[in-house]
Write a protein that holds these residues in place. Structure first.
Motif, PDB file in Angstrom:
ATOM      1  N   ASP A 178      -3.302   7.402 -10.150  1.00 25.31           N
ATOM      2  CA  ASP A 178      -4.500   6.569 -10.001  1.00 25.31           C
ATOM      3  C   ASP A 178      -4.280   5.474  -8.969  1.00 25.31           C
ATOM      4  OD1 ASP A 178      -5.844   8.049 -11.920  1.00 25.31           O
ATOM      5  OD2 ASP A 178      -5.194   6.742 -13.565  1.00 25.31           O
ATOM      6  N   LEU A 179      -3.104   4.860  -9.034  1.00 24.56           N
ATOM      7  CA  LEU A 179      -2.787   3.812  -8.067  1.00 24.56           C
ATOM      8  C   LEU A 179      -2.675   4.400  -6.658  1.00 24.56           C
ATOM      9  CD1 LEU A 179      -2.415   0.818  -8.712  1.00 24.56           C
ATOM     10  CD2 LEU A 179       0.048   1.147  -8.493  1.00 24.56           C
ATOM     11  N   ALA A 180      -2.107   5.605  -6.556  1.00 26.01           N
ATOM     12  CA  ALA A 180      -2.006   6.268  -5.252  1.00 26.01           C
ATOM     13  C   ALA A 180      -3.385   6.531  -4.667  1.00 26.01           C
ATOM     14  CB  ALA A 180      -1.230   7.571  -5.388  1.00 26.01           C
ATOM     15  N   GLN A 181      -4.297   6.953  -5.527  1.00 28.52           N
ATOM     16  CA  GLN A 181      -5.671   7.199  -5.076  1.00 28.52           C
ATOM     17  C   GLN A 181      -6.306   5.911  -4.559  1.00 28.52           C
ATOM     18  OE1 GLN A 181      -7.435  10.221  -5.408  1.00 28.52           O
ATOM     19  NE2 GLN A 181      -9.249   9.358  -4.433  1.00 28.52           N
ATOM     20  N   LYS A 182      -6.094   4.807  -5.281  1.00 31.13           N
ATOM     21  CA  LYS A 182      -6.644   3.517  -4.846  1.00 31.13           C
ATOM     22  C   LYS A 182      -6.011   3.076  -3.522  1.00 31.13           C
ATOM     23  CE  LYS A 182      -7.710   1.875  -9.514  1.00 31.13           C
ATOM     24  NZ  LYS A 182      -7.352   0.886 -10.580  1.00 31.13           N
ATOM     25  N   ALA A 183      -4.723   3.329  -3.384  1.00 29.38           N
ATOM     26  CA  ALA A 183      -4.045   2.954  -2.141  1.00 29.38           C
ATOM     27  C   ALA A 183      -4.626   3.716  -0.960  1.00 29.38           C
ATOM     28  CB  ALA A 183      -2.548   3.210  -2.254  1.00 29.38           C
ATOM     29  N   ARG A 184      -4.886   5.012  -1.146  1.00 29.52           N
ATOM     30  CA  ARG A 184      -5.472   5.797  -0.065  1.00 29.52           C
ATOM     31  C   ARG A 184      -6.882   5.312   0.247  1.00 29.52           C
ATOM     32  NH1 ARG A 184      -2.657  10.006  -2.836  1.00 29.52           N
ATOM     33  NH2 ARG A 184      -4.565  10.752  -3.863  1.00 29.52           N
ATOM     34  N   GLN A 185      -7.608   4.900  -0.774  1.00 28.93           N
ATOM     35  CA  GLN A 185      -8.918   4.314  -0.527  1.00 28.93           C
ATOM     36  C   GLN A 185      -8.775   3.003   0.244  1.00 28.93           C
ATOM     37  OE1 GLN A 185     -12.031   5.606  -1.227  1.00 28.93           O
ATOM     38  NE2 GLN A 185     -10.826   7.452  -1.664  1.00 28.93           N
ATOM     39  N   GLY A 186      -7.740   2.244  -0.097  1.00 24.54           N
ATOM     40  CA  GLY A 186      -7.485   0.996   0.619  1.00 24.54           C
ATOM     41  C   GLY A 186      -7.156   1.216   2.083  1.00 24.54           C
ATOM     42  N   MET A 187      -6.470   2.321   2.365  1.00 27.46           N
ATOM     43  CA  MET A 187      -6.145   2.633   3.763  1.00 27.46           C
ATOM     44  C   MET A 187      -7.403   2.853   4.604  1.00 27.46           C
ATOM     45  SD  MET A 187      -2.962   5.306   3.336  1.00 27.46           S
ATOM     46  CE  MET A 187      -1.868   5.104   1.938  1.00 27.46           C
ATOM     47  N   LEU A 188      -8.470   3.290   3.961  1.00 25.99           N
ATOM     48  CA  LEU A 188      -9.708   3.562   4.702  1.00 25.99           C
ATOM     49  C   LEU A 188     -10.305   2.294   5.288  1.00 25.99           C
ATOM     50  CD1 LEU A 188     -11.416   6.107   2.258  1.00 25.99           C
ATOM     51  CD2 LEU A 188     -10.145   6.614   4.346  1.00 25.99           C
ATOM     52  N   VAL A 189      -9.955   1.130   4.704  1.00 23.86           N
ATOM     53  CA  VAL A 189     -10.534  -0.134   5.177  1.00 23.86           C
ATOM     54  C   VAL A 189      -9.471  -1.100   5.686  1.00 23.86           C
ATOM     55  CG1 VAL A 189     -12.541   0.070   3.673  1.00 23.86           C
ATOM     56  CG2 VAL A 189     -10.499  -1.093   2.819  1.00 23.86           C
ATOM     57  N   ALA A 190      -8.180  -0.743   5.565  1.00 24.79           N
ATOM     58  CA  ALA A 190      -7.114  -1.642   6.013  1.00 24.79           C
ATOM     59  C   ALA A 190      -7.260  -1.933   7.503  1.00 24.79           C
ATOM     60  CB  ALA A 190      -5.747  -1.031   5.725  1.00 24.79           C
ATOM     61  N   ALA A 191      -7.126  -3.203   7.870  1.00 23.12           N
ATOM     62  CA  ALA A 191      -7.335  -3.598   9.263  1.00 23.12           C
ATOM     63  C   ALA A 191      -6.028  -3.796  10.030  1.00 23.12           C
ATOM     64  CB  ALA A 191      -8.157  -4.889   9.312  1.00 23.12           C
ATOM     65  N   ASP A 192      -4.914  -3.872   9.323  1.00 21.86           N
ATOM     66  CA  ASP A 192      -3.628  -4.082   9.980  1.00 21.86           C
ATOM     67  C   ASP A 192      -3.288  -2.864  10.840  1.00 21.86           C
ATOM     68  OD1 ASP A 192      -0.955  -4.414  10.684  1.00 21.86           O
ATOM     69  OD2 ASP A 192      -0.408  -5.318   8.777  1.00 21.86           O
ATOM     70  N   LEU A 246       0.834  -1.203   0.000  1.00 16.55           N
ATOM     71  CA  LEU A 246       0.000   0.000   0.000  1.00 16.55           C
ATOM     72  C   LEU A 246       0.865   1.248   0.000  1.00 16.55           C
ATOM     73  CD1 LEU A 246      -2.225  -2.109   0.835  1.00 16.55           C
ATOM     74  CD2 LEU A 246      -3.199  -0.305   2.253  1.00 16.55           C
ATOM     75  N   ARG A 247       1.961   1.211   0.745  1.00 16.76           N
ATOM     76  CA  ARG A 247       2.842   2.382   0.812  1.00 16.76           C
ATOM     77  C   ARG A 247       3.472   2.665  -0.553  1.00 16.76           C
ATOM     78  NH1 ARG A 247       5.525   5.275   4.762  1.00 16.76           N
ATOM     79  NH2 ARG A 247       4.776   3.891   6.431  1.00 16.76           N
ATOM     80  N   GLN A 248       3.983   1.632  -1.208  1.00 15.54           N
ATOM     81  CA  GLN A 248       4.589   1.848  -2.525  1.00 15.54           C
ATOM     82  C   GLN A 248       3.574   2.434  -3.502  1.00 15.54           C
ATOM     83  OE1 GLN A 248       7.212  -0.885  -4.543  1.00 15.54           O
ATOM     84  NE2 GLN A 248       7.521  -2.064  -2.650  1.00 15.54           N
ATOM     85  N   ALA A 249       2.342   1.939  -3.414  1.00 19.19           N
ATOM     86  CA  ALA A 249       1.306   2.454  -4.313  1.00 19.19           C
ATOM     87  C   ALA A 249       0.965   3.903  -3.974  1.00 19.19           C
ATOM     88  CB  ALA A 249       0.064   1.579  -4.231  1.00 19.19           C
ATOM     89  N   ALA A 250       0.870   4.208  -2.682  1.00 14.43           N
ATOM     90  CA  ALA A 250       0.468   5.552  -2.250  1.00 14.43           C
ATOM     91  C   ALA A 250       1.514   6.598  -2.589  1.00 14.43           C
ATOM     92  CB  ALA A 250       0.186   5.552  -0.751  1.00 14.43           C
ATOM     93  N   PHE A 251       2.802   6.231  -2.531  1.00 16.16           N
ATOM     94  CA  PHE A 251       3.871   7.198  -2.761  1.00 16.16           C
ATOM     95  C   PHE A 251       4.548   7.017  -4.118  1.00 16.16           C
ATOM     96  CE2 PHE A 251       3.327   7.211   1.801  1.00 16.16           C
ATOM     97  CZ  PHE A 251       3.448   8.548   2.127  1.00 16.16           C
TER      98      PHE A 251
END
Length: 738
Positions: A268-282, A258-263
């Motif tokens: 577009d991938l960064a946007q998806k990564a930030r969306q993924g952070m909204l639901v990440a449970a780790d 997720l970090r590699q995608a976000a930064f």
């Protein structure tokens, strides 16, 4: 100018020299020191070539990963503890952990490493890729630093000792805990016996044909590394598929993907990564979200990310959410706009700074004698007394004598007496409340001072004059900070508006004519902890006002080092070349080169480190020629660093020559700990061990003579060695190595 501070919770090193050391194997006595050897021979210093070898041990990234892998494979956990500067720890990190044959002893274990020292300024580059620790390998510095307090709480029995190796079984019980050994063989035998005597059947680690899902959900750092490398090399379509799989893994999601995608460079991938952070449970997603919030983004997206932290139970997550909510809101007990406008006015600055304190106090005493029943006159004298106490406090802090302390106590008593009288005569409003809060702070009653400041500061009119207003604003900010700290420690919620109160108060103090660099530093540190977007702006504005502030330059160096040692030196060269450069800028440039040298040493870039030391010496020399300040302490430390590098290269004669230059510049600095936790005297001891090994009698005699000429303070032990011996003071072996 103060040298960089050591970590707040340093490990205790191997007790060397006069301390009688034994091996502790859970009740088993060890062996005495081998005859004819000194510690510098038993744990010989790694050479430059040693440090260039890769670490051969595979460390797990977190305690949670280690436990999961241990349960899956039925392998025990091996906890290793290391520290910088201490001779045995240096030997393990630079020699033993890099030896493939020795590392085989670690293979049957699930290994974790703990160390409180940072060896890289950051854990990830600008594109989110991991930067492994150059000293310990596999893990980032943030990971081995985060593990130390956890290991301390679980296994270290209240003793921060290094090096240390602890075997932990599947049920969490300790099998052995080996430290304070006089030889490496005892440690290696213990590691081997711990496995051979075990009755538990281990499960093999399968690395064959596994699905992407299985690899993504694996806790093994080797699998995590493989997935991250695969993601970095993949095309856009493959990355999107891997990111979706990572997000779908829930609490087993590889956060580094997720970090590699976000930064990364794909928006577009960064946007998806930030969306993924909204639901990440780790739970590790908390730090990723905190780092992401520091980057520019739309306000609504920032708010959503910050609020998503609320779903995590940790106090850090809750505090980050509250902090960003506070900074995004407009509510504050202070009207920052009006305050900034008021303190910017020319007449305000003149009234605040152009006062003759002694003449003013005398005039107020005269006025009080003329009107002994006047509440305002009483308040005037109380204020003058408090200001006198504040000034004598500063004098005492700078080394003033008992007279200043006595004057302070008398001034505080006079303030209290007149303040009581004023309030009995009916004095009300912000002045008596402000004086009461500041008086409590000066008398050491912080809790009362904070309570009073929180009530009094909102009453302050934006044109409240002078130092009392400034001190109350600073106390108000401190009170809010302490309230947040207490809430975080107690795992309680706190009001987001408190964050805005702090930011507003410090923003006013930053332009207040009586504001200080320490206040800017407090503001910067607080914003940095919470990842606020304007953190670097606060520092830049502070340095424009306080160009010679050691506090602010320390923070600037830390930020610049994130770009590497070259970026640090380049920025200071630019600052020196500026038309409005402060007279002290060349000194700070020299110190920046010293810090850059140490950063290069941490990365085993010895040639670059040597060049940085040379530039530091040139800049300190040039500064001394212009100002008469020879910066002898730091010149001595730089020569000591050069000596260490030459020792690692095997150039014993060159090392001795550099030690001589260090001793000549400032003999007492031989005991000073540099940024890597090493003293010049420790390097001299290492050189003595090398000379003994090579039977170089002439060098031994020369070194003994050089040590004989040093003053006693050159032999003072570093604080961490004194602590390991249970002493408040203490010296190394006597002059000449006796």
């Amino acid at each position: 100018m103060s040298f960089r501070s050591k970590p707040s919770a340093p490990l205790l090193p191997f007790a060397i020299a006069t301390l009688l050391v034994t091996a502790v194997l859970r009740g088993q006595e060890g062996v005495p020191q081998p005859p004819g050897l000194v510690p510098e021979q038993m744990w010989y210093a790694p050479t430059a070539a040693d440090w260039q070898k890769p670490v051969a041990i595979r460390w797990q990234r977190t305690w949670e990963d280690a436990v999961r892998l241990s349960q899956q494979t039925k392998r025990p956990i091996l906890v290793c503890v290391n520290m910088d500067g201490e001779i045995a720890s240096e030997h393990y990190a630079g020699v033993r952990y890099r030896d493939p044959e020795i590392a085989k002893l670690w293979e049957p274990y699930v290994c974790v490493i703990a160390s409180v020292y940072r060896h890289t300024p950051r854990d990830h580059d600008d594109q989110g890729r991991r930067i492994p620790c150059p000293r310990l390998g596999t893990v980032t510095c943030g990971e081995h630093m985060a593990l130390e307090p956890l290991v301390y709480e679980k296994f270290l029995d209240g003793k921060r000792i290094s090096p240390r190796h602890i075997m932990v079984e599947l049920d969490g019980s300790e099998v052995y805990d080996v430290f304070y050994t006089w030889d490496t063989k005892s440690v290696f035998d213990t590691l081997r016996d711990g496995i051979q005597k075990r009755q538990v059947q281990t499960q093999p680690i399968v690395r064959g044909d596994r699905s992407l899902k299985e690899k993504i959900e694996s806790p093994d750092s080797q699998d995590r590394e493989e997935i991250e490398q695969l993601f970095a090399k993949a095309d856009a379509q493959q990355r999107a598929a891997m990111l979706a799989a990572a997000i779908g893994a829930g609490d087993k999601a590889p956060i580094e993907v997720l970090r590699q995608a976000a930064f990364g460079l794909d928006p577009d991938l960064a946007q998806k990564a930030r969306q993924g952070m909204l639901v990440a449970a780790d739970p590790n997603a908390v730090d990723l979200i905190a780092d992401t919030l520091q980057a520019p983004m739309a306000a609504d997206e920032r708010q959503a990310l910050a609020q998503s932290l609320r779903r995590f139970a940790s106090s850090r997550a809750q505090s980050l959410a509250a902090a960003h909510a506070g900074l995004a809101g407009s509510a504050s007990a202070l009207d920052g706009g009006k305050w900034n406008a008021a303190v910017a006015a020319q007449d305000y600055a003149a009234a605040a700074t152009g006062r003759d304190r002694a003449a003013e106090a005398a005039a107020r005493d005269v006025a009080l004698r003329a009107r002994p029943e006047s509440a305002d006159a009483r308040l005037d004298v109380a204020e003058s007394s408090l200001l006198l106490a504040l000034e004598t406090t500063a004098t005492t802090a700078r080394g003033g004598e008992r007279l200043a302390a006595a004057q302070r106590e008398l001034a505080l008593a006079d303030c209290a007496r007149n303040l009581d009288a004023a309030q009995q005569l009916g004095a009300k409003g912000w002045r008596p409340d402000a004086l009461r809060a500041l008086l409590a702070r000066q008398n050491g009653d912080a809790a009362k001072a904070y309570e009073l400041a929180i009530a009094a500061a909102p009453q302050l009119p934006p044109d409240a004059p002078g130092r009392v207003a400034m001190e109350l604003l600073a106390l108000f900010a401190e009170a809010r900070q302490e309230a947040i700290v207490a809430a975080v420690r107690g795992k309680r919620d706190w009001e987001p508006a408190w964050m805005n109160d702090i930011h507003t108060a410090y923003s006013v103090l930053a332009v207040h004519p009586l504001g200080t660099d320490a206040q800017v530093a407090h503001h910067f540190d607080f914003l940095l902890y919470f990842g606020a977007p304007d953190t670097d702006g606060v520092l830049a504005r502070g340095l424009r006002r306080f160009a010679a502030s050691a506090l602010l330059h320390e923070r600037l160096r830390s930020r610049l080092l994130r770009g590497g040692p070259d970026a640090l030196e380049a920025k200071y060269a630019e600052r020196c070349a500026a038309a409005d450069a402060a007279p002290t800028e060349p000194w700070f440039a020299g110190y920046a080169s010293l810090v850059a040298a140490e950063a290069n040493r941490q990365q085993q870039a010895t040639d670059a480190a040597m060049a940085c030391y040379e530039r530091a010496l040139q800049r300190f020399g040039a500064f001394g020629e212009r100002t008469g300040d020879d910066a002898s302490h730091y010149v001595a430390v730089a020569h000591g660093g050069v000596a260490r590098l030459l020792l690692q290269r095997g150039d014993l004669a060159g090392c001795f020559a550099a030690l001589q230059r260090s001793f000549a510049a400032n003999p007492a600095a031989a005991a000073a700990v540099d940024g890597l936790g090493i003293t010049t005297m420790q390097t001299a001891e290492m050189l003595k061990g090398k000379a003994l090994d090579q039977k170089d009698t002439a060098l031994q005699q020369q070194l003994d003579a050089a040590l004989q000429a040093l003053p006693p303070e050159a032999f003072e032990l570093p604080e961490y060695e004194r602590a390991s011996r249970g002493q408040r003071g203490g010296q190394r072996r006597g002059r000449g190595g006796n």
